[in-house]
Design a protein around this motif. Structure first.
Motif, PDB file in Angstrom:
ATOM      1  N   CYS A 139       4.170   0.085 -11.181  1.00 58.52           N
ATOM      2  CA  CYS A 139       2.900   0.239 -10.472  1.00 58.52           C
ATOM      3  C   CYS A 139       3.053   0.965  -9.139  1.00 58.52           C
ATOM      4  N   LEU A 208       5.186  -4.351  -5.643  1.00 66.08           N
ATOM      5  CA  LEU A 208       3.739  -4.470  -5.537  1.00 66.08           C
ATOM      6  C   LEU A 208       3.383  -5.846  -5.001  1.00 66.08           C
ATOM      7  N   GLU A 211       3.908  -8.576  -9.697  1.00 64.00           N
ATOM      8  CA  GLU A 211       4.581  -8.226 -10.948  1.00 64.00           C
ATOM      9  C   GLU A 211       5.425  -9.376 -11.490  1.00 64.00           C
TER      10      GLU A 211
END
Length: 516
Positions: A139, A208, A211
């Motif tokens: 991400c 992030l 996760e």
């Protein structure tokens, strides 16, 4: 430029072979007569096989002294032997293999060879001085790649001893079965990727926040890895804790600069060649690969082993049909059993996908004269040289010994390349018969062509050619020594063409585990 030889030439590898490959660049037409009286009864393209004798339906087709197929029809002497008339043999049975029955004697040590490398605190030696930015989840890859460009533009000019910045992007981290047994492969791989000697131990992680693959788990690794200890808790940047995009970028830039300061203080120093970890790979192979370039790589591999260095060869599907030639070279029973274990694991992996090793061979391989994966494998294992195999690595593992090592990886160029980087290579040699612009940002890649015509066509992409071997103007030893010296030069900072142009393929971390 067209190249024609004054006389028709073919190459026969082993005295018992009943086929040979045509050397001449444009192939040879029907009616061509070789110096020994062999006459072609049809056109045979360059690199493709010609029958040296009549081969009856069902009889073996032999190259490299090994059965690479069986005749599907009666084949007359002088005929072109291609995929259409060849039936592929079954793979060697793994439970019947001889193990450690023909262990090579240690080759004579080779002393006095050195390169200019970067010593690391953990005892490893890098060939490049790079800032690697690790990430725990895909991400954040867009942010990491964006910041890497900013670092290169705004910070690197201040740190002249740093060779570059690399965003260690991957497709893992969330939407995955994080606790599935096969998840050990990507988790171990991403953990060990950060430890590659070319990053100098300067580890920073971008997360992030939500996760599955949390930074703490990345740093801990798996049961067979050593946990990573960071210099500061600030070395983990969690984007969901930041207030806006600019804050994310500024935070990563601050952390990166702290690492760049330390990396910039590093200097190359003279170290013995024994500190090298070299990966050997092939891609875009042709029928000459197993005659010119791969045997030259094997010779250079032996030179490196004689120096006390570590050499890895890989690509399970391109070893599977030659495994009966490798298990006798295992240093002991444990190494031999480990080779068999990795072959069986991959057999099962392919079977689960309802394919087998025959799916490996590409249209380009076949156009270059390789009828099937059996023939391709016989040429591929030539990269391993003549040394004993001292260790076998499962995907993502790092070596514990020096010498010749089999690092189990898929045969895909990009997955194999990534997994060899994970296992700690600091230079890679990549042979090709068809040509490829392949390169890696993390380690320098030396590209060797199997034919001169490829090196001449891609004069600013291919670093060294083994083609003179095919026309009798050089020996395998000649090219092997030339490659060995080029490896030392590249390890010392010389840029291969892929680095000159900045041709670097994305990482493709192997993930055989389920995606949820």
């Amino acid at each position: 430029m067209k190249h024609k030889h004054a006389e028709p030439l073919y190459i026969k590898i082993n005295s018992i072979d009943n086929v040979a490959i045509v050397v001449n660049n444009e192939g040879l037409p029907a009616g061509t007569v070789f110096s020994d009286g062999l006459t072609l009864i049809e056109h045979v393209p360059q690199g493709h096989k010609v029958a040296l004798h009549d081969i009856l339906q069902g009889q073996p087709i032999i190259r490299y002294g090994e059965v690479i197929g069986y005749a599907m029809i009666d084949i007359k002497q002088g005929s072109w032997i291609n995929e259409a008339v060849t039936k592929m043999p079954t793979a060697p049975q793994l439970h019947e293999l001889p193990i450690a029955t023909n262990v090579p004697e240690p080759l004579e040590p080779l002393d006095g060879y050195t390169f200019e490398g970067y010593r690391n605190a953990d005892g490893s030696v890098g060939t490049r001085n790079l800032l690697g930015i690790t990430m725990s989840v895909n991400c954040v890859s867009g942010v990491v790649e964006h910041v890497a460009k900013l670092i290169e533009r705004d910070l690197l000019p201040k740190y002249q001893n740093v060779d570059g910045v690399v965003a260690l992007t991957h497709l893992y981290g969330c939407g995955v079965a994080i606790d599935a047994p096969a998840a050990i492969v990507p988790i171990r791989s991403i953990h060990n990727l950060a430890k590659n000697p070319n990053f100098g131990g300067e580890i920073m992680v971008i997360s992030l926040g939500c996760e599955k693959f949390q930074p703490e788990r990345l740093l801990k690794g798996t049961a067979d890895t050593i946990p990573i200890k960071l210099e500061s808790v600030d070395d983990i940047v969690t984007l969901q804790d930041e207030h806006g995009f600019k804050a994310m970028v500024d935070h990563i830039m601050r952390v990166a600069e702290r690492h760049l300061i330390r990396l910039n203080g590093r200097q190359r120093e003279t170290v013995p060649a024994s500190e090298l970890v070299v990966g050997m790979q092939c891609g875009g192979s042709d029928a000459f690969s197993g005659v010119t370039s791969n045997p030259s790589v094997g010779f250079a591999s032996d030179l490196l082993v004689r120096c006390g260095a570590t050499v890895m060869f890989s690509e399970v599907t391109e070893v599977r049909d030659g495994i009966h030639l490798l298990t006798p070279r295992a240093a002991n029973q444990d190494v031999g059993q480990a080779l068999i274990r990795e072959m069986q694991w991959y057999d099962d992996y392919l079977a689960a996908g309802k394919v087998d090793r025959s799916a490996n061979t590409t249209p380009g391989n076949k156009k270059g004269g390789l009828n099937n994966i059996v023939e391709k494998a016989m040429g591929s294992i030539a990269k391993s040289g003549r040394s004993a195999i001292v260790e076998v690595l499962s995907p993502g593992q790092r070596p514990t010994k020096r010498g010749l090592i089999f690092a189990a990886t898929p045969a895909s160029d990009f997955v194999c390349g990534a997994q060899q980087v994970v296992s700690g290579i600091t230079v890679q040699v990549f042979t090709t018969g068809r040509g490829t612009p392949y390169g890696l940002a993390m380690v320098p890649v030396i590209k060797m062509s199997s034919r001169n015509i490829v090196a001449e066509q891609w004069f600013d992409l291919i670093d060294i050619s083994a083609g003179d071997i095919a026309i009798g103007q050089a020996t395998i030893d000649d090219i092997g020594w030339r490659l060995f010296k080029l490896i030392l030069a590249v390890a010392s900072g010389k840029k291969p063409w892929s680095d000159h142009w900045g041709l670097h393929n994305p990482l493709a971390i192997f993930n055989p585990a389920p995606v949820t």
